[in-house]
Design an enzyme around this catalytic site. Structure first.
Site, PDB file in Angstrom:
ATOM      1  N   SER A 210       0.802  -1.231   0.000  1.00  0.00           N
ATOM      2  CA  SER A 210       0.000   0.000   0.000  1.00  0.00           C
ATOM      3  C   SER A 210       0.830   1.273   0.000  1.00  0.00           C
ATOM      4  CB  SER A 210      -0.943   0.012   1.206  1.00  0.00           C
ATOM      5  OG  SER A 210      -0.223   0.173   2.408  1.00  0.00           O
TER       6      SER A 210
ATOM      7  N   LYS B  27       0.633   4.757   6.809  1.00  0.00           N
ATOM      8  CA  LYS B  27       0.045   5.561   5.732  1.00  0.00           C
ATOM      9  C   LYS B  27       0.679   6.950   5.739  1.00  0.00           C
ATOM     10  CE  LYS B  27      -3.019   2.291   4.895  1.00  0.00           C
ATOM     11  NZ  LYS B  27      -2.876   1.418   3.700  1.00  0.00           N
TER      12      LYS B  27
END
Length: 241
Positions: free
Chosen positions: A78, A123
């Site tokens: 990701s 993230k």
């Protein structure tokens, strides 16, 4: 007649030399008691001083991991292409202590329990408290507080900023986070309808990822990109221009 006692050969030989006297003075009562304490503790521990040394090293590593830095292994793609599956990064646990706060562009590790899932996630911060984050503008870019953000420096090649449109205002004390590989990332966009609205409380942030330490060929410092430097501060309700 000289009545002062003269030292005999035996007297002279029995006196400690200068270096011996210095050593004797250096090993004072405190030093001797410290050595005695170490010897006693070592005698209680199976394996003696070697085991005691290993236990102290383990304790130091535990304290370091708990309060200073924590290793984290990248579990998915990701955050490609900057962070690859299996990369090990060091998370700075002191980055947001002492009144410091996450900034746009930071890569953060956080506990997603109750928000994303029962795990720790990594993230990039796209919006902080008060920010108005929109995707996408007429040129397909994310806008933060009305300013388009050029994500070309870290967005995965071939990905668009988002296939899912959104228009959110980030509540104070929370973060709007996205993965750099948008096509492979489950992030704030996917949880807009979940508890918390896809936002991560700042209190759930474990720290900021500052270094890639493994593999050595990919090791290096993780820098905050310049893409967010021109984003204006969030407009607050009741503010006067």
């Amino acid at each position: 007649m000289d009545t002062e006692a003269q030292p005999t050969e035996r007297d002279r030989s029995s006196r400690p030399s200068g270096s011996e006297a210095t050593t004797s003075q250096a090993a004072g009562p405190e030093d001797r008691s410290r050595f005695t304490l170490v010897a006693r503790v070592s005698s209680w521990v199976p394996g003696g001083r070697l085991t005691l040394t290993l236990l102290l090293c383990l304790l130091f590593s535990l304290l370091l991991s708990t309060f200073v830095v924590r290793p984290f292994q990248i579990p998915s793609g990701s955050m490609e292409q900057g962070l690859r599956i299996g990369d090990r990064v060091l998370v700075n646990r002191l980055a947001y202590r002492f009144e410091a706060a996450p900034q746009r562009g930071d890569i953060v590790v956080f506990d997603g329990t109750g928000y994303f899932g029962h795990a720790d996630y990594i993230k990039r911060v796209v919006g902080v408290g008060g920010d108005h984050v929109v995707c996408c503008d007429s040129e397909g870019r994310i806008q933060v507080n009305g300013r388009p953000v050029d994500e070309s420096g870290f967005l995965y090649p071939g990905d668009s900023p988002s296939a899912v449109p959104f228009d959110v205002v980030v509540p104070d004390g929370t973060l709007f986070v996205l993965g750099d590989h948008r096509g492979e990332s489950s992030d704030s966009r996917d949880h807009l309808g979940s508890p918390g609205g896809g936002m991560i409380p700042v209190g759930e942030v474990i720290g900021r990822a500052d270094w890639i330490v493994w593999p050595f060929g990919h090791a290096g410092r993780l820098h905050r990109p310049d893409a967010y430097t021109r984003v204006p501060a969030a407009a607050r309700a009741g503010a006067h221009g």
